[in-house]
Design a protein around this motif. Structure first.
Motif, PDB file in Angstrom:
ATOM      1  N   ILE A 203      10.495   7.425  -2.715  1.00  0.00           N
ATOM      2  CA  ILE A 203      10.450   7.701  -4.338  1.00  0.00           C
ATOM      3  C   ILE A 203      11.536   6.534  -4.841  1.00  0.00           C
ATOM      4  CG2 ILE A 203      10.882   9.059  -6.010  1.00  0.00           C
ATOM      5  CD1 ILE A 203      10.008  11.373  -4.370  1.00  0.00           C
ATOM      6  N   CYS A 204      12.893   6.553  -4.586  1.00  0.00           N
ATOM      7  CA  CYS A 204      13.591   5.555  -4.840  1.00  0.00           C
ATOM      8  C   CYS A 204      12.977   4.090  -4.615  1.00  0.00           C
ATOM      9  CB  CYS A 204      15.020   5.653  -4.024  1.00  0.00           C
ATOM     10  SG  CYS A 204      16.229   4.883  -4.759  1.00  0.00           S
ATOM     11  N   TYR A 205      12.472   3.656  -3.788  1.00  0.00           N
ATOM     12  CA  TYR A 205      11.957   2.307  -3.491  1.00  0.00           C
ATOM     13  C   TYR A 205      10.650   2.110  -4.590  1.00  0.00           C
ATOM     14  CZ  TYR A 205       9.396  -1.493  -1.442  1.00  0.00           C
ATOM     15  OH  TYR A 205       8.894  -2.849  -1.136  1.00  0.00           O
ATOM     16  N   LEU A 206       9.683   3.031  -4.874  1.00  0.00           N
ATOM     17  CA  LEU A 206       8.748   2.786  -5.626  1.00  0.00           C
ATOM     18  C   LEU A 206       9.312   2.644  -7.166  1.00  0.00           C
ATOM     19  CD1 LEU A 206       6.212   5.308  -4.664  1.00  0.00           C
ATOM     20  CD2 LEU A 206       6.034   2.929  -4.080  1.00  0.00           C
ATOM     21  N   LEU A 207      10.558   3.271  -7.601  1.00  0.00           N
ATOM     22  CA  LEU A 207      11.043   3.149  -8.845  1.00  0.00           C
ATOM     23  C   LEU A 207      11.633   1.673  -8.728  1.00  0.00           C
ATOM     24  CD1 LEU A 207      12.734   6.657  -9.021  1.00  0.00           C
ATOM     25  CD2 LEU A 207      10.949   6.020 -10.471  1.00  0.00           C
ATOM     26  N   GLU A 208      12.293   1.457  -7.753  1.00  0.00           N
ATOM     27  CA  GLU A 208      13.012  -0.033  -7.913  1.00  0.00           C
ATOM     28  C   GLU A 208      12.156  -0.976  -7.840  1.00  0.00           C
ATOM     29  OE1 GLU A 208      14.927  -0.184  -3.959  1.00  0.00           O
ATOM     30  OE2 GLU A 208      16.429   1.451  -4.417  1.00  0.00           O
TER      31      GLU A 208
ATOM     32  N   LYS B 113       2.591   9.576 -11.457  1.00  0.00           N
ATOM     33  CA  LYS B 113       1.530  10.663 -11.642  1.00  0.00           C
ATOM     34  C   LYS B 113       1.130  11.002 -10.269  1.00  0.00           C
ATOM     35  CE  LYS B 113      -0.770   8.054 -15.550  1.00  0.00           C
ATOM     36  NZ  LYS B 113      -1.895   7.508 -15.811  1.00  0.00           N
ATOM     37  N   LYS B 114       0.718  12.592 -10.194  1.00  0.00           N
ATOM     38  CA  LYS B 114       0.392  13.071  -8.735  1.00  0.00           C
ATOM     39  C   LYS B 114      -1.229  13.351  -9.306  1.00  0.00           C
ATOM     40  CE  LYS B 114       0.460  17.339  -6.075  1.00  0.00           C
ATOM     41  NZ  LYS B 114       1.134  18.558  -5.879  1.00  0.00           N
ATOM     42  N   ARG B 115      -2.138  12.852  -8.445  1.00  0.00           N
ATOM     43  CA  ARG B 115      -3.671  12.963  -8.706  1.00  0.00           C
ATOM     44  C   ARG B 115      -4.115  13.452  -7.372  1.00  0.00           C
ATOM     45  NH1 ARG B 115      -1.991  13.284 -12.959  1.00  0.00           N
ATOM     46  NH2 ARG B 115      -2.366  12.097 -14.887  1.00  0.00           N
ATOM     47  N   TYR B 116      -4.063  14.652  -7.171  1.00  0.00           N
ATOM     48  CA  TYR B 116      -4.750  15.404  -5.921  1.00  0.00           C
ATOM     49  C   TYR B 116      -4.170  14.865  -4.696  1.00  0.00           C
ATOM     50  CZ  TYR B 116      -8.267  17.166  -9.134  1.00  0.00           C
ATOM     51  OH  TYR B 116      -8.994  17.839 -10.210  1.00  0.00           O
ATOM     52  N   GLU B 117      -4.686  13.858  -3.991  1.00  0.00           N
ATOM     53  CA  GLU B 117      -3.913  13.705  -2.752  1.00  0.00           C
ATOM     54  C   GLU B 117      -3.213  12.159  -2.657  1.00  0.00           C
ATOM     55  OE1 GLU B 117      -3.842  15.116   0.358  1.00  0.00           O
ATOM     56  OE2 GLU B 117      -4.787  16.779  -0.809  1.00  0.00           O
ATOM     57  N   ILE B 118      -2.884  11.849  -4.038  1.00  0.00           N
ATOM     58  CA  ILE B 118      -2.132  10.346  -4.006  1.00  0.00           C
ATOM     59  C   ILE B 118      -1.168  10.649  -5.265  1.00  0.00           C
ATOM     60  CG2 ILE B 118      -3.780   8.745  -2.889  1.00  0.00           C
ATOM     61  CD1 ILE B 118      -4.241   7.860  -5.834  1.00  0.00           C
TER      62      ILE B 118
ATOM     63  N   ASP C 234       1.713  -1.930   2.826  1.00  0.00           N
ATOM     64  CA  ASP C 234       1.500  -2.823   1.494  1.00  0.00           C
ATOM     65  C   ASP C 234       1.092  -1.981   0.324  1.00  0.00           C
ATOM     66  OD1 ASP C 234       1.979  -5.349   2.731  1.00  0.00           O
ATOM     67  OD2 ASP C 234       0.025  -5.393   3.608  1.00  0.00           O
ATOM     68  N   GLU C 235       1.122  -0.315   0.774  1.00  0.00           N
ATOM     69  CA  GLU C 235       0.678   0.445  -0.388  1.00  0.00           C
ATOM     70  C   GLU C 235       1.743   0.680  -1.632  1.00  0.00           C
ATOM     71  OE1 GLU C 235      -2.139   1.660  -0.625  1.00  0.00           O
ATOM     72  OE2 GLU C 235      -2.775   0.612   1.173  1.00  0.00           O
ATOM     73  N   LYS C 236       1.269   1.047  -2.516  1.00  0.00           N
ATOM     74  CA  LYS C 236       2.226   1.174  -3.537  1.00  0.00           C
ATOM     75  C   LYS C 236       1.998   2.505  -4.247  1.00  0.00           C
ATOM     76  CE  LYS C 236       2.569  -3.488  -5.213  1.00  0.00           C
ATOM     77  NZ  LYS C 236       2.475  -4.567  -6.622  1.00  0.00           N
ATOM     78  N   SER C 237       1.534   3.521  -3.381  1.00  0.00           N
ATOM     79  CA  SER C 237       1.290   4.808  -3.866  1.00  0.00           C
ATOM     80  C   SER C 237       1.559   5.771  -2.656  1.00  0.00           C
ATOM     81  CB  SER C 237      -0.250   5.038  -4.200  1.00  0.00           C
ATOM     82  OG  SER C 237      -1.091   4.828  -3.106  1.00  0.00           O
ATOM     83  N   ILE C 238       1.774   7.048  -2.656  1.00  0.00           N
ATOM     84  CA  ILE C 238       2.166   8.150  -1.731  1.00  0.00           C
ATOM     85  C   ILE C 238       0.829   8.761  -1.355  1.00  0.00           C
ATOM     86  CG2 ILE C 238       3.525   9.865  -1.463  1.00  0.00           C
ATOM     87  CD1 ILE C 238       5.699   9.030  -3.192  1.00  0.00           C
ATOM     88  N   ASN C 239       0.573   8.741   0.077  1.00  0.00           N
ATOM     89  CA  ASN C 239      -0.590   9.862   0.541  1.00  0.00           C
ATOM     90  C   ASN C 239       0.138  11.079   0.678  1.00  0.00           C
ATOM     91  OD1 ASN C 239      -1.912  11.249   2.453  1.00  0.00           O
ATOM     92  ND2 ASN C 239      -3.228   9.502   2.716  1.00  0.00           N
ATOM     93  N   ILE C 240      -0.083  12.022  -0.250  1.00  0.00           N
ATOM     94  CA  ILE C 240       0.505  13.460  -0.060  1.00  0.00           C
ATOM     95  C   ILE C 240       0.538  14.008   1.268  1.00  0.00           C
ATOM     96  CG2 ILE C 240       0.863  15.555  -1.325  1.00  0.00           C
ATOM     97  CD1 ILE C 240       0.119  13.961  -3.928  1.00  0.00           C
ATOM     98  N   SER C 241      -0.644  14.033   1.754  1.00  0.00           N
ATOM     99  CA  SER C 241      -0.925  14.678   2.917  1.00  0.00           C
ATOM    100  C   SER C 241       0.090  14.619   4.113  1.00  0.00           C
ATOM    101  CB  SER C 241      -2.435  14.859   3.424  1.00  0.00           C
ATOM    102  OG  SER C 241      -2.728  13.415   3.754  1.00  0.00           O
TER     103      SER C 241
END
Length: 304
Positions: free
Chosen positions: A125-130, A166-171, A104-111
């Motif tokens: 990435i494509c899905y979030l853009l869609e 946006k990239k903000r540290y870990e997300i 259900d998240e709309k963000s990426i956990n970079i780690s």
């Protein structure tokens, strides 16, 4: 569109758009088969006259390239269809893994993102853009991927329709660009500043309410008027251990860039920073902790 396997697989014979199921039952027939069926069954049909013109690229492909391919490989249509199906099946699997990863998240956990296969990274990435109906392409997706995997802890890319990745540290996430109003006020002892519709700044001789933030000052030492403003690049805060640039303070605290620009500073009449609200108090303020006799209160009102 060629932005992912689904785009490269071509038009689908069944797709759901805005809760409508669209089917294309004739998609897997070539034009000759359709013509022959219409003639054999005496069916009347209409054809766009532009289909005969070589002015359009689609027609040059139909009139010249496709016939050449067919002459070299009569089963070319079947091969193209098989290729399309393989791409679509591969896409469906990767997309299922994307949904499993995001939930259900709309963000990426970079780690966790950095350990994924590149095919899955690009589809996420494509899905979030869609989901935001933002134009996507291989170039845009690759740029975002490089940003996420890059060394900078904070970075962003401007997308179309006023969106920003946006990239903000870990997300990492997509957000609509919002311009915030600059804050620049002069404040005297009896003033009540409405910073916005939800927050106020004022002086009080009483102990503030539990949900309020405040600093304690010595009334006779305050040099009025105070200035209440957003940060500037040259701002320096006097701390118990020495001076520190406000910019460096935000870096140490890992404050997102947009929050840095919205931060509120309270300064005395000599332009000394007393308080970076929500983040730090100056040496002058901490020295007044025991002998202070008046509170400067920053209070946020909750919606009832």
């Amino acid at each position: 569109t060629g932005s992912n396997l689904y785009g490269y697989s071509g038009i689908s014979n069944k797709v759901i758009i805005n809760n409508f199921i669209i089917t294309r039952p004739l998609l897997f027939l070539n034009k000759t088969e359709i013509y022959d069926f219409a003639v054999k069954n005496n069916l009347k049909f209409f054809e766009d006259s532009s289909n005969a013109s070589d002015e359009y690229k689609r027609n040059r492909i139909r009139h010249h390239i496709i016939p050449a391919l067919v002459s070299e490989s009569p089963e070319i249509y079947d091969k193209i269809m098989a290729y399309s199906n393989i791409l679509r099946e591969s896409f469906n699997y990767i997309r299922s893994q994307t949904m499993k990863y995001l939930g259900d998240e709309k963000s990426i956990n970079i780690s966790t993102f950095i350990d994924l296969d590149i095919a899955l990274q690009k589809d996420i990435i494509c899905y979030l853009l869609e989901q935001m109906n933002i134009e996507k392409s291989e170039k845009i997706i690759s740029s975002i991927l490089n940003l996420i995997l890059g060394e900078k802890p904070q970075a962003q890319i401007t997308l179309k329709d006023n969106y920003v990745f946006k990239k903000r540290y870990e997300i990492a996430y997509i957000e609509k660009k919002v311009e915030h109003n600059k804050i620049d006020y002069i404040m005297y002892e009896n003033d009540v500043l409405n910073i916005n519709e939800k927050t106020q700044l004022y002086f009080s001789k009483k102990v503030p309410r539990v949900n309020a933030k405040f600093i304690k000052l010595c009334y006779n030492d305050i040099k009025f008027p105070l200035s209440v403003r957003n940060r500037q690049d040259s701002d320096i805060l006097s701390m118990p251990y020495g001076q520190k640039k406000v910019k460096d303070l935000f870096i140490d605290l890992k404050v997102p860039i947009e929050d840095r620009d919205k931060a509120i500073l309270v300064c005395d009449n000599n332009k000394n920073i007393l308080w970076v609200i929500n983040y730090a108090k100056s040496l002058h303020v901490t020295a007044c902790k025991e002998k202070g006799d008046i509170y400067l209160v920053y209070e946020e009102f909750k919606n009832e």
